[in-house]
Design an enzyme around this catalytic site. Structure first.
Site, short mmCIF file in Angstrom:
data_model
loop_
_atom_site.label_atom_id
_atom_site.label_comp_id
_atom_site.label_asym_id
_atom_site.label_seq_id
_atom_site.Cartn_x
_atom_site.Cartn_y
_atom_site.Cartn_z
N CYS A 40 10.20 -7.19 -25.40
CA CYS A 40 9.52 -6.69 -26.26
C CYS A 40 8.45 -7.76 -25.85
O CYS A 40 8.28 -8.81 -25.13
CB CYS A 40 10.10 -7.78 -27.62
SG CYS A 40 8.60 -6.77 -29.26
N ASP A 42 6.55 -9.06 -27.38
CA ASP A 42 6.09 -10.91 -28.63
C ASP A 42 5.39 -11.66 -27.96
O ASP A 42 6.48 -12.08 -26.73
CB ASP A 42 7.48 -10.45 -29.38
CG ASP A 42 7.43 -12.15 -30.79
OD1 ASP A 42 7.08 -12.68 -30.02
OD2 ASP A 42 7.46 -11.41 -31.86
N ARG A 44 6.42 -14.72 -27.95
CA ARG A 44 6.92 -15.80 -28.37
C ARG A 44 8.43 -15.80 -27.49
O ARG A 44 9.79 -16.49 -27.28
CB ARG A 44 7.48 -15.55 -30.12
CG ARG A 44 6.75 -16.46 -30.30
CD ARG A 44 7.06 -16.58 -32.17
NE ARG A 44 7.28 -14.46 -32.68
CZ ARG A 44 7.24 -14.47 -33.78
NH1 ARG A 44 7.62 -15.16 -34.78
NH2 ARG A 44 7.10 -12.67 -33.92
N HIS A 96 14.71 -9.04 -29.94
CA HIS A 96 14.63 -10.63 -30.46
C HIS A 96 14.76 -10.39 -32.15
O HIS A 96 13.95 -8.99 -32.47
CB HIS A 96 13.71 -11.13 -30.39
CG HIS A 96 12.15 -10.45 -30.25
ND1 HIS A 96 10.95 -11.01 -31.42
CD2 HIS A 96 11.03 -9.24 -30.14
CE1 HIS A 96 10.27 -10.25 -31.75
NE2 HIS A 96 10.48 -9.58 -30.93
N CYS A 99 12.06 -8.96 -34.94
CA CYS A 99 10.69 -8.09 -34.15
C CYS A 99 10.02 -7.53 -35.32
O CYS A 99 10.34 -6.65 -36.44
CB CYS A 99 11.34 -7.30 -33.70
SG CYS A 99 10.29 -6.13 -32.25
CO CO Z 1 9.28 -8.09 -31.27
#
Ligand code: CO
Length: 206
Positions: A40, A42, A44, A96, A99
């Site tokens: 992803c 993302d 993090r 994750h 998400c």
């Molecule tokens: Co995500």
């Protein structure tokens, strides 16, 4: 401050060469990662950081909710290059918990273009969780949807021509589905590994 990034970069570069004088010279002459990471976007979930891998050790593709679209030329090109040029042994599709993409896919809010992008997640929701209606997704249900979507993306990737051709030629490359916990920093293997290229033709092994 944006300039801080450039300053930190210089410090990082100095630290690396202080430990190993030819660190960048060696790296620039060699790219031989054993892993392709499809994760992803993302912020993090940075592949290198959470797996403890150094630059040069993992080839990376990231998009919103780590999805496999059979028409995604970007992703398909990354997979093609990783499998046939870099000869990676393992492809990790990593999602994750928590998400935003997974949540957006089944929320009642309109996310514009993302509505199209996130369609594969809605397909998984409709088929695997028919009892949960749109707008009725709690955190627990979203975690299960997140896991089910990862398993589905592993299967979708296995169906791409690049993997099918590689396996038909006997190439030993496995696709794994992993999920990452934002709250504990732990990666979990969802045990949905597919490798159809092994000479003994084991269909699926964890
Ligand atoms: Co995500």
């Amino acid at each position: 401050m944006i300039d801080d990034l450039l300053i930190r970069n210089k410090l990082w570069s100095q630290e690396k060469t202080a430990k190993q004088a030819d660190y960048f010279e060696r790296l620039s002459n060699l790219q031989r990662p054993e892993y392709l990471w499809i994760g992803c976007s993302d912020s993090r979930v940075p592949a290198n950081v959470i797996t403890g891998l150094e630059p040069g050790e993992v080839f990376v593709h990231r998009n919103v909710a780590n999805l496999i679209h059979s028409t995604d030329l970007n992703m398909l090109s990354v997979v093609e290059f990783a499998v046939n040029q870099l000869n990676v042994k393992h492809i990790i599709v990593c999602g994750h918990y928590g998400c935003g993409g997974i949540g957006a896919a089944v929320s009642e809010q309109d996310f514009g273009l993302l509505e199209h992008w996130l369609q594969p997640v809605r397909d998984v929701a409709r088929i695997s969780f028919p009892h949960v209606h749109r707008g009725g997704w709690n955190d627990e249900a979203l975690d299960r949807l997140c896991e089910a979507s990862i398993v589905s993306q592993v299967q979708r990737l296995a169906n791409t021509p690049t993997l099918q051709t590689a396996w038909a030629a006997g190439k030993d490359v496995s696709i794994h589905g992993w999920v990452y916990g934002l709250k504990d920093g732990i990666l979990t293997d969802l045990e949905c590994t597919i490798n159809l290229g092994k000479t003994d033709r084991e269909p699926v092994s964890a």
